[in-house]
Design a protein around this motif. Structure first.
Motif, mmCIF file in Angstrom:
data_model
loop_
_atom_site.group_PDB
_atom_site.id
_atom_site.type_symbol
_atom_site.label_atom_id
_atom_site.label_comp_id
_atom_site.label_asym_id
_atom_site.label_seq_id
_atom_site.Cartn_x
_atom_site.Cartn_y
_atom_site.Cartn_z
ATOM 1 N N ALA A 34 0.680 -1.236 -0.003
ATOM 2 C CA ALA A 34 0.018 0.092 0.076
ATOM 3 C C ALA A 34 0.802 1.152 -0.148
ATOM 4 N N ASN A 35 2.007 1.064 0.687
ATOM 5 C CA ASN A 35 2.536 2.493 0.727
ATOM 6 C C ASN A 35 3.514 2.915 -0.427
ATOM 7 N N ALA A 36 3.516 1.902 -1.552
ATOM 8 C CA ALA A 36 3.819 2.267 -2.748
ATOM 9 C C ALA A 36 3.194 3.289 -3.588
ATOM 10 N N TYR A 37 1.836 3.374 -3.013
ATOM 11 C CA TYR A 37 1.083 4.445 -3.733
ATOM 12 C C TYR A 37 0.638 5.622 -2.778
ATOM 13 N N THR A 38 1.100 5.852 -1.770
ATOM 14 C CA THR A 38 1.000 7.027 -0.656
ATOM 15 C C THR A 38 1.387 8.286 -1.530
ATOM 16 N N THR A 39 0.679 9.438 -1.530
ATOM 17 C CA THR A 39 0.784 10.556 -2.126
ATOM 18 C C THR A 39 1.715 11.334 -1.438
ATOM 19 N N THR A 40 2.070 10.954 -0.063
ATOM 20 C CA THR A 40 2.771 11.638 0.913
ATOM 21 C C THR A 40 4.183 11.112 1.170
ATOM 22 N N ALA A 41 5.251 11.742 0.930
ATOM 23 C CA ALA A 41 6.687 11.043 1.113
ATOM 24 C C ALA A 41 6.777 10.589 2.367
ATOM 25 N N PRO A 42 7.425 9.333 2.448
ATOM 26 C CA PRO A 42 7.716 8.802 3.690
ATOM 27 C C PRO A 42 8.691 9.638 4.614
ATOM 28 N N LYS A 43 8.261 9.652 5.865
ATOM 29 C CA LYS A 43 9.093 10.598 6.945
ATOM 30 C C LYS A 43 9.659 9.656 7.896
ATOM 31 N N GLY A 44 10.869 10.080 8.105
ATOM 32 C CA GLY A 44 11.648 9.150 9.125
ATOM 33 C C GLY A 44 12.813 8.261 8.466
ATOM 34 N N ASN A 45 13.564 7.878 9.509
ATOM 35 C CA ASN A 45 14.645 6.676 9.077
ATOM 36 C C ASN A 45 14.128 5.339 8.636
ATOM 37 N N VAL A 46 14.972 4.441 7.993
ATOM 38 C CA VAL A 46 14.282 3.261 7.451
ATOM 39 C C VAL A 46 15.432 2.190 7.688
ATOM 40 N N VAL A 47 15.091 1.129 8.263
ATOM 41 C CA VAL A 47 16.015 -0.131 8.400
ATOM 42 C C VAL A 47 15.730 -1.038 7.087
ATOM 43 N N SER A 48 16.842 -1.335 6.507
ATOM 44 C CA SER A 48 16.644 -2.123 5.400
ATOM 45 C C SER A 48 18.072 -2.876 5.314
ATOM 46 N N ASN A 49 18.074 -4.260 5.015
ATOM 47 C CA ASN A 49 19.144 -4.764 4.785
ATOM 48 C C ASN A 49 20.406 -4.877 5.982
ATOM 49 N N GLY A 50 19.755 -4.789 7.149
ATOM 50 C CA GLY A 50 20.371 -4.685 8.330
ATOM 51 C C GLY A 50 21.147 -3.380 8.731
ATOM 52 N N ARG A 51 20.482 -2.466 8.134
ATOM 53 C CA ARG A 51 21.423 -1.032 8.369
ATOM 54 C C ARG A 51 20.247 0.027 8.314
ATOM 55 N N THR A 52 20.312 1.009 9.328
ATOM 56 C CA THR A 52 19.675 2.016 9.588
ATOM 57 C C THR A 52 19.990 3.028 8.507
ATOM 58 N N TRP A 53 19.075 3.466 7.743
ATOM 59 C CA TRP A 53 19.279 4.323 6.716
ATOM 60 C C TRP A 53 18.702 5.873 7.274
ATOM 61 N N LYS A 54 19.473 6.818 7.528
ATOM 62 C CA LYS A 54 18.955 8.080 8.160
ATOM 63 C C LYS A 54 18.591 9.268 7.123
ATOM 64 N N GLN A 55 17.260 9.518 7.175
ATOM 65 C CA GLN A 55 16.655 10.380 6.135
ATOM 66 C C GLN A 55 17.558 11.646 6.278
ATOM 67 N N THR A 56 17.833 12.235 5.125
ATOM 68 C CA THR A 56 18.640 13.564 5.186
ATOM 69 C C THR A 56 18.035 14.670 4.266
ATOM 70 N N TYR A 57 16.872 14.095 3.514
ATOM 71 C CA TYR A 57 16.216 15.183 2.636
ATOM 72 C C TYR A 57 14.816 14.278 2.079
ATOM 73 N N ARG A 58 14.029 15.297 2.386
ATOM 74 C CA ARG A 58 12.529 14.849 1.960
ATOM 75 C C ARG A 58 11.664 16.004 1.118
ATOM 76 N N GLN A 59 11.335 15.710 0.143
ATOM 77 C CA GLN A 59 10.412 16.788 -0.666
ATOM 78 C C GLN A 59 9.279 16.253 -1.058
ATOM 79 N N ASP A 60 8.128 16.804 -0.707
ATOM 80 C CA ASP A 60 6.689 16.652 -1.318
ATOM 81 C C ASP A 60 6.080 17.535 -2.215
ATOM 82 N N PHE A 61 6.987 18.511 -2.608
ATOM 83 C CA PHE A 61 6.480 19.495 -3.636
ATOM 84 C C PHE A 61 5.220 20.131 -3.157
ATOM 85 N N ASP A 62 5.178 20.661 -2.113
ATOM 86 C CA ASP A 62 3.903 21.340 -1.629
ATOM 87 C C ASP A 62 4.016 22.836 -1.768
ATOM 88 N N THR A 63 5.021 23.488 -2.409
ATOM 89 C CA THR A 63 4.958 24.801 -2.861
ATOM 90 C C THR A 63 4.733 24.976 -4.231
#
Length: 271
Positions: A34-63
Motif C-alpha cells: 500500500a505504501n507504494a501508492y501513498t501521495t505523501t513522502a515517507p518520513k523518518g529513518n528506514v531499516v533495510s538489509n541490516g542497516r539504519t538509513w538516516k533520512q537527510t532529505y524529504r521533498q513533497d513539492f507542496d509549494t
C-alpha cells in the motif's frame, strides 16, 4: 547513461522516526504494498538489509511554482542550465521545462525554436553522499525521443569513479537498472552491471516507487517493493550526488513534434 525497491515491504514502527523494511518475497500475483501508492513522502529513518538509513532529505513539492519560478521557490535544489544534454540534441532549459502544481514536480519536455529542451534537478543540491538510499514516486507519458533517469553521479564529474542509474527508460517504457564498474573506463565507455539487462515488471504510465540502495558492498534496485536486481561488482566508493534527469534519448533522434511529461510526486534521500 551518464545521466531504485525492496521485496514486498512489511512496515513496522521501531522507534520514533524509524521504519523497518523486511524482504520476505510476496507471491507473483500479490498486489504492490500500500505504501507504494501513498501521495505523501515517507518520513523518518528506514531499516533495510541490516542497516539504519538516516533520512537527510524529504521533498513533497507542496509549494506551487509556475514555469520559470522553480529555482526561486526551491532554492535548495541544484539545476543544470544552459548547456547541451547527454546526446547533444537537447539543451538544459529548466526555466522552460520545470513547474510545480498539485504537489507534483512536472518536467514538460518539448522543443523550442526547433531544439529539444531538457532539465536535470539535484534535489539536495550538490551534496556529496558516500553511500545512499534514494526513493522516488513518479510516472511519465509515453513519448518517443525523451528519457528519464534517477542517477547517482560523481561529485568530481569523473565518470571513471562510477555511475548508478535507476530508474532509467525512454518515457513510457519499462525501466532498467545499471551501475558502472569504477575504474572500467575505456574508449568504449564504462562497463555496467548487472551484466545481463533486467527490467522493471511494469512501465511508467502509472505512478510507481523506485528505490536505489547504494550500500557499502552492494547496490540494490527495487520497484514497488520488489527487488529487481543487485550487484556487488559495481559499487562506487567516491562521493556521488543525486540527480533527476529528463533529456533526449541517446539511442534515437528526438522527433521535432514530440512532447511529454515526467511527474514526480515525491523524493526522499537517506545516508
Amino acid at each position: 547513461m551518464k545521466t531504485s525497491i525492496v521485496a514486498a515491504l512489511t512496515v513496522a514502527v521501531l522507534a520514533a522516526g524509524t521504519v523497518a523494511d523486511t524482504t520476505a518475497p510476496a507471491p507473483a500475483s500479490a498486489a504492490p504494498p500500500a505504501n507504494a501508492y501513498t501521495t505523501t513522502a515517507p518520513k523518518g529513518n528506514v531499516v533495510s538489509n541490516g542497516r539504519t538509513w538516516k533520512q537527510t532529505y524529504r521533498q513533497d513539492f507542496d509549494t506551487a511554482a509556475p514555469t520559470g519560478t522553480v529555482a526561486k521557490r526551491y532554492p535548495g535544489m541544484g539545476l543544470y542550465d544552459g548547456f547541451a544534454d547527454t546526446s547533444g540534441q537537447g539543451r538544459y532549459t529548466p526555466s522552460k521545462v520545470l513547474s510545480v502544481s498539485n504537489s507534483t514536480l512536472d518536467f514538460y519536455l518539448k522543443s523550442d525554436a526547433g531544439r529539444p529542451m531538457a532539465a536535470a534537478v539535484m534535489p539536495d543540491g550538490y551534496k556529496p553522499h558516500t553511500t545512499g538510499r534514494v526513493s522516488i514516486r513518479y510516472k511519465t507519458t509515453n513519448t518517443p525521443g525523451y528519457k528519464f533517469v534517477v542517477m547517482l553521479w560523481p561529485n568530481s564529474d569523473n565518470w571513471n569513479e562510477g555511475e548508478i542509474d535507476w530508474p532509467e527508460a525512454t518515457l513510457g517504457a519499462k525501466p532498467r537498472p545499471a551501475s558502472a564498474v569504477p575504474g572500467s573506463m575505456s574508449a568504449r565507455g564504462m562497463v555496467f552491471q548487472p551484466e545481463r539487462e533486467t527490467f522493471a515488471p511494469t512501465d511508467t504510465a502509472l505512478y510507481h516507487v523506485a528505490t536505489t540502495e547504494w550500500d557499502r558492498t552492494a547496490v540494490r534496485f527495487y520497484w514497488d517493493g520488489k527487488l529487481v536486481a543487485s550487484t556487488t561488482k559495481a559499487v562506487p566508493t567516491k562521493p556521488m550526488r543525486v540527480t533527476l534527469q529528463a533529456e533526449t534519448d541517446t539511442g534515437s533522434r528526438t522527433p521535432a513534434k514530440a512532447s511529454g511529461h515526467v511527474k514526480v510526486d515525491w523524493v526522499t534521500i537517506y545516508d
